[in-house]
Design a protein around this motif. Structure first.
Motif, PDB file in Angstrom:
ATOM      1  N   THR A 144       0.395 -16.402   6.131  1.00 24.15           N
ATOM      2  CA  THR A 144       0.024 -15.153   6.795  1.00 24.15           C
ATOM      3  C   THR A 144      -0.578 -14.173   5.796  1.00 24.15           C
ATOM      4  O   THR A 144      -1.586 -13.513   6.084  1.00 24.15           O
ATOM      5  CB  THR A 144       1.250 -14.528   7.483  1.00 24.15           C
ATOM      6  N   LYS A 145       0.031 -14.071   4.627  1.00 24.13           N
ATOM      7  CA  LYS A 145      -0.503 -13.175   3.595  1.00 24.13           C
ATOM      8  C   LYS A 145      -1.939 -13.551   3.227  1.00 24.13           C
ATOM      9  O   LYS A 145      -2.765 -12.689   2.922  1.00 24.13           O
ATOM     10  CB  LYS A 145       0.383 -13.216   2.347  1.00 24.13           C
ATOM     11  N   ALA A 146      -2.241 -14.845   3.254  1.00 24.11           N
ATOM     12  CA  ALA A 146      -3.579 -15.321   2.883  1.00 24.11           C
ATOM     13  C   ALA A 146      -4.656 -14.793   3.825  1.00 24.11           C
ATOM     14  O   ALA A 146      -5.842 -14.776   3.470  1.00 24.11           O
ATOM     15  CB  ALA A 146      -3.599 -16.848   2.858  1.00 24.11           C
ATOM     16  N   HIS A 147      -4.272 -14.339   5.010  1.00 25.90           N
ATOM     17  CA  HIS A 147      -5.224 -13.800   5.985  1.00 25.90           C
ATOM     18  C   HIS A 147      -5.171 -12.267   6.034  1.00 25.90           C
ATOM     19  O   HIS A 147      -5.803 -11.662   6.913  1.00 25.90           O
ATOM     20  CB  HIS A 147      -4.924 -14.376   7.373  1.00 25.90           C
ATOM     21  N   SER A 148      -4.438 -11.667   5.117  1.00 26.59           N
ATOM     22  CA  SER A 148      -4.193 -10.225   5.159  1.00 26.59           C
ATOM     23  C   SER A 148      -5.015  -9.476   4.114  1.00 26.59           C
ATOM     24  O   SER A 148      -5.562 -10.072   3.183  1.00 26.59           O
ATOM     25  CB  SER A 148      -2.698  -9.957   4.928  1.00 26.59           C
ATOM     26  N   ASP A 149      -5.077  -8.162   4.263  1.00 26.20           N
ATOM     27  CA  ASP A 149      -5.806  -7.321   3.310  1.00 26.20           C
ATOM     28  C   ASP A 149      -4.883  -6.661   2.291  1.00 26.20           C
ATOM     29  O   ASP A 149      -5.235  -6.537   1.125  1.00 26.20           O
ATOM     30  CB  ASP A 149      -6.592  -6.245   4.062  1.00 26.20           C
ATOM     31  N   VAL A 150      -3.726  -6.235   2.745  1.00 23.84           N
ATOM     32  CA  VAL A 150      -2.756  -5.625   1.833  1.00 23.84           C
ATOM     33  C   VAL A 150      -1.356  -5.842   2.394  1.00 23.84           C
ATOM     34  O   VAL A 150      -1.163  -5.863   3.615  1.00 23.84           O
ATOM     35  CB  VAL A 150      -3.039  -4.112   1.634  1.00 23.84           C
ATOM     36  N   CYS A 151      -0.402  -6.029   1.513  1.00 23.72           N
ATOM     37  CA  CYS A 151       1.001  -6.138   1.926  1.00 23.72           C
ATOM     38  C   CYS A 151       1.698  -4.800   1.717  1.00 23.72           C
ATOM     39  O   CYS A 151       1.255  -3.965   0.920  1.00 23.72           O
ATOM     40  CB  CYS A 151       1.721  -7.222   1.123  1.00 23.72           C
ATOM     41  N   VAL A 152       2.792  -4.614   2.420  1.00 24.33           N
ATOM     42  CA  VAL A 152       3.620  -3.416   2.238  1.00 24.33           C
ATOM     43  C   VAL A 152       5.084  -3.825   2.312  1.00 24.33           C
ATOM     44  O   VAL A 152       5.421  -4.897   2.814  1.00 24.33           O
ATOM     45  CB  VAL A 152       3.347  -2.333   3.311  1.00 24.33           C
ATOM     46  N   THR A 153       5.928  -2.968   1.800  1.00 25.35           N
ATOM     47  CA  THR A 153       7.365  -3.093   2.017  1.00 25.35           C
ATOM     48  C   THR A 153       7.821  -1.830   2.731  1.00 25.35           C
ATOM     49  O   THR A 153       7.047  -0.870   2.880  1.00 25.35           O
ATOM     50  CB  THR A 153       8.141  -3.228   0.688  1.00 25.35           C
ATOM     51  N   SER A 154       9.062  -1.799   3.149  1.00 23.89           N
ATOM     52  CA  SER A 154       9.572  -0.590   3.803  1.00 23.89           C
ATOM     53  C   SER A 154       9.621   0.577   2.820  1.00 23.89           C
ATOM     54  O   SER A 154       9.632   1.735   3.229  1.00 23.89           O
ATOM     55  CB  SER A 154      10.952  -0.854   4.411  1.00 23.89           C
ATOM     56  N   SER A 155       9.626   0.282   1.521  1.00 24.14           N
ATOM     57  CA  SER A 155       9.654   1.342   0.510  1.00 24.14           C
ATOM     58  C   SER A 155       8.295   2.006   0.326  1.00 24.14           C
ATOM     59  O   SER A 155       8.210   3.212   0.069  1.00 24.14           O
ATOM     60  CB  SER A 155      10.096   0.782  -0.846  1.00 24.14           C
ATOM     61  N   ASN A 156       7.220   1.229   0.412  1.00 24.94           N
ATOM     62  CA  ASN A 156       5.909   1.772   0.058  1.00 24.94           C
ATOM     63  C   ASN A 156       4.922   1.850   1.219  1.00 24.94           C
ATOM     64  O   ASN A 156       3.783   2.276   1.042  1.00 24.94           O
ATOM     65  CB  ASN A 156       5.295   0.957  -1.083  1.00 24.94           C
ATOM     66  N   ALA A 157       5.324   1.439   2.416  1.00 24.48           N
ATOM     67  CA  ALA A 157       4.402   1.340   3.547  1.00 24.48           C
ATOM     68  C   ALA A 157       3.691   2.661   3.857  1.00 24.48           C
ATOM     69  O   ALA A 157       2.474   2.679   4.083  1.00 24.48           O
ATOM     70  CB  ALA A 157       5.147   0.843   4.781  1.00 24.48           C
ATOM     71  N   LEU A 158       4.416   3.765   3.867  1.00 21.34           N
ATOM     72  CA  LEU A 158       3.807   5.046   4.215  1.00 21.34           C
ATOM     73  C   LEU A 158       2.751   5.443   3.196  1.00 21.34           C
ATOM     74  O   LEU A 158       1.665   5.923   3.555  1.00 21.34           O
ATOM     75  CB  LEU A 158       4.878   6.137   4.324  1.00 21.34           C
ATOM     76  N   ARG A 159       3.031   5.247   1.909  1.00 15.20           N
ATOM     77  CA  ARG A 159       2.076   5.602   0.861  1.00 15.20           C
ATOM     78  C   ARG A 159       0.796   4.779   0.987  1.00 15.20           C
ATOM     79  O   ARG A 159      -0.311   5.289   0.802  1.00 15.20           O
ATOM     80  CB  ARG A 159       2.692   5.375  -0.529  1.00 15.20           C
ATOM     81  N   ILE A 160       0.953   3.496   1.277  1.00 15.26           N
ATOM     82  CA  ILE A 160      -0.202   2.602   1.324  1.00 15.26           C
ATOM     83  C   ILE A 160      -1.043   2.830   2.578  1.00 15.26           C
ATOM     84  O   ILE A 160      -2.267   2.980   2.505  1.00 15.26           O
ATOM     85  CB  ILE A 160       0.257   1.138   1.231  1.00 15.26           C
ATOM     86  N   VAL A 161      -0.418   2.864   3.739  1.00 15.59           N
ATOM     87  CA  VAL A 161      -1.167   3.000   4.996  1.00 15.59           C
ATOM     88  C   VAL A 161      -1.915   4.328   5.032  1.00 15.59           C
ATOM     89  O   VAL A 161      -3.038   4.414   5.567  1.00 15.59           O
ATOM     90  CB  VAL A 161      -0.223   2.851   6.203  1.00 15.59           C
ATOM     91  N   LYS A 162      -1.353   5.351   4.436  1.00 18.08           N
ATOM     92  CA  LYS A 162      -2.002   6.670   4.399  1.00 18.08           C
ATOM     93  C   LYS A 162      -3.358   6.616   3.693  1.00 18.08           C
ATOM     94  O   LYS A 162      -4.255   7.413   3.981  1.00 18.08           O
ATOM     95  CB  LYS A 162      -1.076   7.662   3.695  1.00 18.08           C
ATOM     96  N   LYS A 163      -3.530   5.655   2.782  1.00 16.85           N
ATOM     97  CA  LYS A 163      -4.753   5.564   1.974  1.00 16.85           C
ATOM     98  C   LYS A 163      -5.842   4.699   2.623  1.00 16.85           C
ATOM     99  O   LYS A 163      -6.965   4.652   2.130  1.00 16.85           O
ATOM    100  CB  LYS A 163      -4.420   4.983   0.598  1.00 16.85           C
ATOM    101  N   ILE A 164      -5.538   4.012   3.701  1.00 13.90           N
ATOM    102  CA  ILE A 164      -6.477   3.060   4.290  1.00 13.90           C
ATOM    103  C   ILE A 164      -7.608   3.783   5.029  1.00 13.90           C
ATOM    104  O   ILE A 164      -7.366   4.714   5.794  1.00 13.90           O
ATOM    105  CB  ILE A 164      -5.730   2.094   5.229  1.00 13.90           C
ATOM    106  N   GLN A 165      -8.835   3.320   4.781  1.00 18.72           N
ATOM    107  CA  GLN A 165     -10.014   3.982   5.338  1.00 18.72           C
ATOM    108  C   GLN A 165     -10.580   3.288   6.584  1.00 18.72           C
ATOM    109  O   GLN A 165     -11.417   3.853   7.282  1.00 18.72           O
ATOM    110  CB  GLN A 165     -11.107   4.049   4.264  1.00 18.72           C
ATOM    111  N   ALA A 166     -10.173   2.065   6.866  1.00 18.41           N
ATOM    112  CA  ALA A 166     -10.753   1.300   7.974  1.00 18.41           C
ATOM    113  C   ALA A 166     -10.531   2.000   9.317  1.00 18.41           C
ATOM    114  O   ALA A 166      -9.553   2.734   9.501  1.00 18.41           O
ATOM    115  CB  ALA A 166     -10.147  -0.101   8.013  1.00 18.41           C
ATOM    116  N   ASP A 167     -11.439   1.750  10.265  1.00 13.56           N
ATOM    117  CA  ASP A 167     -11.317   2.344  11.604  1.00 13.56           C
ATOM    118  C   ASP A 167     -10.147   1.747  12.378  1.00 13.56           C
ATOM    119  O   ASP A 167      -9.487   2.441  13.158  1.00 13.56           O
ATOM    120  CB  ASP A 167     -12.604   2.120  12.402  1.00 13.56           C
ATOM    121  N   ASN A 168      -9.913   0.445  12.185  1.00 13.00           N
ATOM    122  CA  ASN A 168      -8.838  -0.254  12.881  1.00 13.00           C
ATOM    123  C   ASN A 168      -7.812  -0.756  11.866  1.00 13.00           C
ATOM    124  O   ASN A 168      -8.174  -1.323  10.830  1.00 13.00           O
ATOM    125  CB  ASN A 168      -9.394  -1.437  13.665  1.00 13.00           C
ATOM    126  N   ILE A 169      -6.555  -0.553  12.175  1.00 18.19           N
ATOM    127  CA  ILE A 169      -5.471  -0.976  11.288  1.00 18.19           C
ATOM    128  C   ILE A 169      -4.478  -1.812  12.086  1.00 18.19           C
ATOM    129  O   ILE A 169      -3.988  -1.370  13.133  1.00 18.19           O
ATOM    130  CB  ILE A 169      -4.735   0.230  10.670  1.00 18.19           C
TER     131      ILE A 169
END
Length: 308
Positions: A119-144
């Motif tokens: 599944t990770k091989a088809h993904s753009d970025v991974c997150v954990t419950s610790s860092n998810a908010l920091r990472i998703v906040k930075k994403i520029q794509a129209d669809n997430i």
């Protein structure tokens, strides 16, 4: 074999094999005690990268061993029990992700670290419950796409609603059975029994329970909150294995759980005997296809970069 003798054998084998033993907070306390480092998924991922040891032995479930191998392709990585799986990790596949990509252009696939290497091989970025908010906040794509955990996805969306107001946020329908099984009524009952105790919950929990929480955060976040808050008692809404570290950090405080089981049986499959056998006999080494290794390591490395 007496426990003392078994622990001595493990220590001897660890030195002989130049092994780093990593343990998740949800495994039994005796494994946490023998580990070189105990943490949540994010902390363990970073520790695996930082170590100079030749081999990593993971006291956790399969996806954790896979993640350690992806981040450390030249090290030997072993699982204490190869049958210890994460049901949520199998609730999405690479094929599912590619179906999302066909339907949504300019899609960023944000995958919880609790997922398979495939599944990770088809993904753009991974997150954990610790860092998810920091990472998703930075994403520029129209669809997430937030996957596979619908509850973590719902929490992220609720916390970043202003940052994501111009985004189309998709949430996959996976879940952790331990956290999904929490009910509003069960937590209410615990609050009635312990009215002075703040409620600390993991974001994988059923969203119906959010309103009862005094704190929502990762396993390490819950530990920090319990350690630093002035209250002397807490209601803990996550897997019960966390109790070992809670009591080590704050032996004078009291910790309560709901009447629900709150147990990950896959994590509880591990024990000291299996750890000893893994070290002694080189059991359960993690091997991944080279193409999967190359593709799946990218979102994990991207996670480490974006989380800083």
């Amino acid at each position: 074999m007496e426990n003392k003798e078994l622990l001595g054998e493990i220590e001897e084998l660890k030195l002989k094999k130049d092994a780093l033993i990593l343990a998740h907070y949800y495994v039994d306390g005796d494994l946490q005690e023998v580990a070189d480092f105990v943490g949540d998924s994010y902390a363990l991922a970073k520790k695996a990268v930082a170590s100079e040891k030749k081999r990593i032995v993971f006291c956790g479930v399969k996806f954790m061993g896979e993640s350690a191998k992806l981040l450390n392709p030249h090290k030997r990585v072993f699982l204490v029990d190869k049958h210890a799986l994460c049901p949520m990790a199998d609730m999405i596949t690479g094929r599912d992700i590619e179906e999302y990509r066909r339907e949504y252009k300019d899609l960023c696939v944000v995958t919880y670290i609790n997922s398979t290497a495939e599944t990770k091989a088809h993904s753009d970025v991974c997150v954990t419950s610790s860092n998810a908010l920091r990472i998703v906040k930075k994403i520029q794509a129209d669809n997430i796409l937030l996957c596979p955990d619908k509850n973590l996805g719902t929490y992220i969306k609720s916390q970043l609603k202003d940052d994501l107001k111009d985004k189309n946020v998709l949430i996959h329908d996976g879940y952790c059975h331990v956290h999904e099984d929490f009910t509003y009524e069960a937590i209410q009952e615990a609050k009635a029994k312990h009215p002075k105790a703040p409620v600390l919950v993991h974001p994988e929990i059923n969203p119906a329970c959010y309103d009862l929480a005094d704190y929502i955060g990762s396993t390490s976040g819950i530990l920090k909150e319990a350690r630093e808050r002035p209250e002397e008692e807490f209601i803990i809404c996550t897997e019960r294995g966390i109790l070992h570290q809670l009591q080590k950090d704050s032996p004078h405080k009291k910790f309560y759980f709901t009447d629900l089981k709150q147990v990950c049986y896959n994590m509880k499959m591990l024990n000291l005997e299996k750890l000893r056998d893994c070290l002694r006999d080189d059991l359960n080494e993690v091997f991944l296809d080279e193409d999967v290794m190359e593709k799946a390591s990218r979102p994990l490395k991207k996670m480490l970069e974006m989380a800083e």
